[in-house]
Design an enzyme around this catalytic site. Structure first.
Site, mmCIF file in Angstrom:
data_model
loop_
_atom_site.group_PDB
_atom_site.id
_atom_site.type_symbol
_atom_site.label_atom_id
_atom_site.label_comp_id
_atom_site.label_asym_id
_atom_site.label_seq_id
_atom_site.Cartn_x
_atom_site.Cartn_y
_atom_site.Cartn_z
ATOM 1 N N GLU A 5 10.125 -133.619 45.794
ATOM 2 C CA GLU A 5 9.967 -132.165 45.830
ATOM 3 C C GLU A 5 9.473 -131.600 44.501
ATOM 4 O O GLU A 5 10.172 -130.857 43.840
ATOM 5 C CB GLU A 5 11.233 -131.461 46.312
ATOM 6 C CG GLU A 5 12.524 -132.066 45.833
ATOM 7 C CD GLU A 5 13.750 -131.381 46.392
ATOM 8 O OE1 GLU A 5 13.703 -130.837 47.511
ATOM 9 O OE2 GLU A 5 14.763 -131.389 45.697
ATOM 10 N N ARG A 15 6.477 -127.503 39.764
ATOM 11 C CA ARG A 15 5.616 -127.271 38.609
ATOM 12 C C ARG A 15 4.360 -128.150 38.574
ATOM 13 O O ARG A 15 3.243 -127.656 38.422
ATOM 14 C CB ARG A 15 6.454 -127.552 37.351
ATOM 15 C CG ARG A 15 5.771 -127.271 36.035
ATOM 16 C CD ARG A 15 6.651 -127.783 34.877
ATOM 17 N NE ARG A 15 8.040 -127.427 35.044
ATOM 18 C CZ ARG A 15 8.606 -126.343 34.523
ATOM 19 N NH1 ARG A 15 7.900 -125.534 33.769
ATOM 20 N NH2 ARG A 15 9.876 -126.094 34.734
ATOM 21 N N CYS A 47 8.074 -103.735 24.338
ATOM 22 C CA CYS A 47 8.954 -103.328 23.246
ATOM 23 C C CYS A 47 10.144 -104.264 23.150
ATOM 24 O O CYS A 47 11.211 -103.980 23.707
ATOM 25 C CB CYS A 47 9.406 -101.900 23.440
ATOM 26 S SG CYS A 47 8.054 -100.805 23.099
#
Ligand SMILES: *Cc1c(COP(=O)(O)O)cnc(C)c1O
Length: 502
Positions: A357, A360, A431
Site C-alpha cells: 500500500e 507517497r 504570518c
C-alpha cells in the site's frame, strides 16, 4: 556554484520534468507559460500545482512490473491520503490499482468513482460508527486497530446485520528509522493492536459470528529507506499468520503497510567534491560514451541519479557507483519498488495474497508547486526570497523539517555580470515564522515575478493544504504531452465563506 551561473540547466529530472536552457518543462509545456494563461476558460494564477501524467503512469508501472517480476500474488493498494485528487484516483483505477483508505469520506469517494468494494481497505485508529457501517455494508476490508475498534465493529454489524471482513493490525515494534511523526509500528505509538490486547482481540473475533478474519496487517511508517525493516516486520506478521491459520480458516491476506522513502534530493546535481574525485577515473578514459557522460557531468547537464545509472552500464562503472553510493546522503538515493517487493517475496507463505500500500512513492515526483517570486530581501544575517507559495500549500518543511528541492523555473533577468549565487531562505507570505519552504539554498538572485518551482509536491502537499490566513487553495493542473487539464479549480473567496454566516 560557478558552474551553475555559467551553464544553463539542461537536464532531465524524470519522465515528467526537464530543464531546457534554464527553462523548466513539464512534458511538452514550459511551466512558466502556464501562469496567467487561459485553460478551459479559466485564468491560471500562481501558485499552482502542476502534475505530469507520464510520471504518474511511470510510477504505477514501476510497481506493477516489480510485482509481475516477483511472480507472487500481490495486490497494489494506493494509499489515498497522499493525494486524493479524483483525476489521479481515476488514473489509478484505469491501471488496475486498488485503494487503501483512512476515512469514511475517502471511502465514499472511492465508491463514487466505481472502485470494487472488495478491493478496498479501511484503516484507522479512531473510526466513526458511520464509517464502519459503510465499510461493513459494502464488504470493504477493515484493519482492526484495537480491542475497542473490534467491539465497535461487532456492534455496528449486529445493528446492520452484516459480517465484517477484517485484518488484525499488529504492532511489530520495529523502529523504521524515520522522523518520529512518521513512525507507526513501534510499541507505544497510537496505532495497531497492543501486545497486551492481542489475545483478547483474537478471542473476541473468534467468538463473534459477525467477524470474518481474512488476515493480518502492519504498517511500520512512512519514508522507510532500509527495506530490511519491511522484511523484519513481514517476518513477524508471517509468524503470527502461521500460528493463527488453523483457527481462522479464511486467513489468506498479509497487508504489508509501510511507505517507501522517496529521493527528495533526486534533482540535485553531482556535488563538486565528487566531481573532483571522479576526475582521476575519467582522465584515463578513452571510451567515447563515458567521456561524453563526464562532459555532461562537468557542465551540469545530468542529475545525480541519471549520472549514476548511466555510469553503471559502462565497463568498470559498477565499482565506482557502489563506492560513490556510500558517500552520498540517503535522500539523494532511495529504494525502488523492486527493492520493496524483493525484500519480502521469499518469506511470504504459499497461497497468500500480499497487499502493498504505497502512497507517497506513487505520486510524489509527479508534481511541482509553481510559484512566483514576490521579491528578495538581503541582510548581513539572512537573505530571503519571498514567494507567493507558502506553508499552506507545502507544509512538510514546517511540520517535519522536510527537504523539498527548489529551483528557479526560468532564467533570472537580474543582470548576471557580477552576480554570484547567494544563500537564500525561501519563504511564503503567511504570518508565521514557520512559513518557510527551504533554508540556505544556493541560487542566483531572481527578478520579481520570476517563476520558481518547489519539487516533489505530489504527495502530502495538496492533501495537507489549508486556508490559514484565508488563503485560497490553489488549482491543480494535469499535463499530458502538450495538453493541460484543470483537475482542481482554484478555490474562491465564496467557496471559503460557504460554511459561515456573514
Ligand atoms: C499512509 C499509509 C500508507 C502509505 O504511506 P506512504 O508513506 O505514503 O507510502 C500505507 N498504509 C497505510 C495504512 C497508511 O495509512
Amino acid at each position: 556554484m560557478e558552474d551553475i551561473l555559467k551553464n544553463p540547466r539542461n537536464y532531465k529530472i524524470n519522465e515528467g520534468f526537464r530543464y531546457v536552457e534554464d527553462n523548466l518543462y513539464c512534458e511538452g509545456i514550459r511551466v512558466c507559460d502556464l501562469l496567467d494563461s487561459e485553460v478551459s476558460g479559466q485564468t491560471i494564477t500562481s501558485p499552482v500545482y502542476v502534475y505530469s501524467k507520464r510520471q504518474l503512469e511511470t510510477n504505477i508501472n514501476n510497481y506493477k512490473t516489480a510485482i509481475q517480476k516477483s511472480g507472487r500474488n500481490m495486490q497494489l493498494n494506493y494509499a489515498v491520503k497522499a493525494n486524493m485528487n479524483p483525476s489521479i484516483l481515476k488514473l489509478m483505477k484505469k491501471h488496475g490499482v486498488f485503494l487503501t483508505l483512512v476515512s469514511g469520506s475517502e471511502l465514499h469517494l472511492a465508491l463514487t468513482l466505481g472502485f470494487e468494494p472488495g478491493t478496498l481497505v479501511l484503516n484507522g485508529n479512531g473510526k466513526l460508527d458511520w464509517e464502519v457501517d459503510l465499510a461493513c455494508k459494502c464488504g470493504v476490508l477493515i484493519n482492526v486497530d484495537s480491542l475497542f475498534n473490534l467491539r465497535q465493529i461487532i456492534r455496528v454489524c449486529q445493528a446492520g446485520g452484516y459480517v465484517a471482513h477484517v485484518l488484525f493490525r499488529i504492532n511489530p515494534d520495529i523502529d523504521p528509522d524515520v522522523h518520529s511523526y512518521l513512525s507507526t509500528g513501534q510499541s507505544g505509538c497510537k496505532f495497531g493492536i497492543t501486545n497486551e490486547e492481542l489475545d483478547s482481540v483474537i478471542q473476541m473475533a473468534w467468538e463473534s459470528e459477525r467477524i470474518r478474519v481474512l488476515g493480518l496487517h502492519c504498517h511500520i511508517g512512512s519514508t522507510v529507506h532500509d527495506v530490511e525493516n519491511f522484511r523484519k516486520s513481514t517476518r513477524i506478521l508471517v509468524d503470527l499468520f502461521e500460528k493463527l491459520r488453523n483457527r481462522f480458516r479464511d486467513m489468506k491476506i498479509l497487508n504489508l503497510g509501510g511507505g517507501l522513502a522517496v529521493p527528495y534530493k533526486e534533482q540535485i546535481l553531482v556535488p563538486e567534491k565528487i566531481k573532483h574525485e571522479l576526475h582521476v577515473e575519467f582522465d584515463s578514459c578513452v571510451e567515447p560514451n563515458k567521456l561524453k557522460l563526464y562532459e555532461d557531468l562537468i557542465n551540469n547537464r545530468v542529475t545525480l541519479p541519471t549520472f549514476l545509472s548511466t555510469l553503471q552500464t559502462y565497463p568498470g562503472g559498477e565499482t565506482t557507483v557502489s563506492k560513490l553510493r556510500q558517500q552520498l546522503h540517503k535522500e539523494m538515493l532511495a529504494p525502488k519498488p523492486d527493492d520493496l517487493v524483493n525484500s519480502v517475496c521469499d518469506i511470504l507463505p504459499p497461497h497468500t495474497i500480499a497487499i502493498l500500500e504505497p502512497g507517497r512513492s506513487m505520486v510524489v515526483n509527479s508534481a511541482i508547486l509553481l510559484s512566483r517570486v514576490l521579491g528578495t530581501k538581503i541582510s548581513t544575517q539572512k537573505n530571503y526570497i519571498v514567494i507567493d507559495g507558502s506553508m499552506t500549500e507545502v507544509i512538510r518543511p514546517c511540520l517535519y523539517g522536510a527537504y523539498h528541492h527548489i529551483e528557479l523555473a526560468e532564467p533570472s533577468q537580474v543582470k548576471a555580470c557580477n552576480q554570484s549565487a547567494l544563500d537564500w531562505d525561501i519563504v511564503g507570505p503567511v504570518c508565521e515564522s514557520a512559513d518557510f519552504l527551504g533554508k540556505g539554498r544556493k541560487m542566483v538572485t531572481p527578478h520579481e515575478g520570476c517563476g520558481i518551482a518547489v519539487f516533489d509536491t505530489g504527495a502530502y502537499c495538496s492533501s495537507m493544504s489549508s486556508n490559514y490566513n484565508m488563503r485560497v487553495r490553489p488549482a491543480e493542473l494535469l499535463v499530458d504531452g502538450d495538453k493541460v487539464e484543470i483537475i482542481r479549480k482554484c478555490e474562491t473567496f465564496e467557496n471559503m465563506m460557504n460554511c459561515y454566516n456573514v
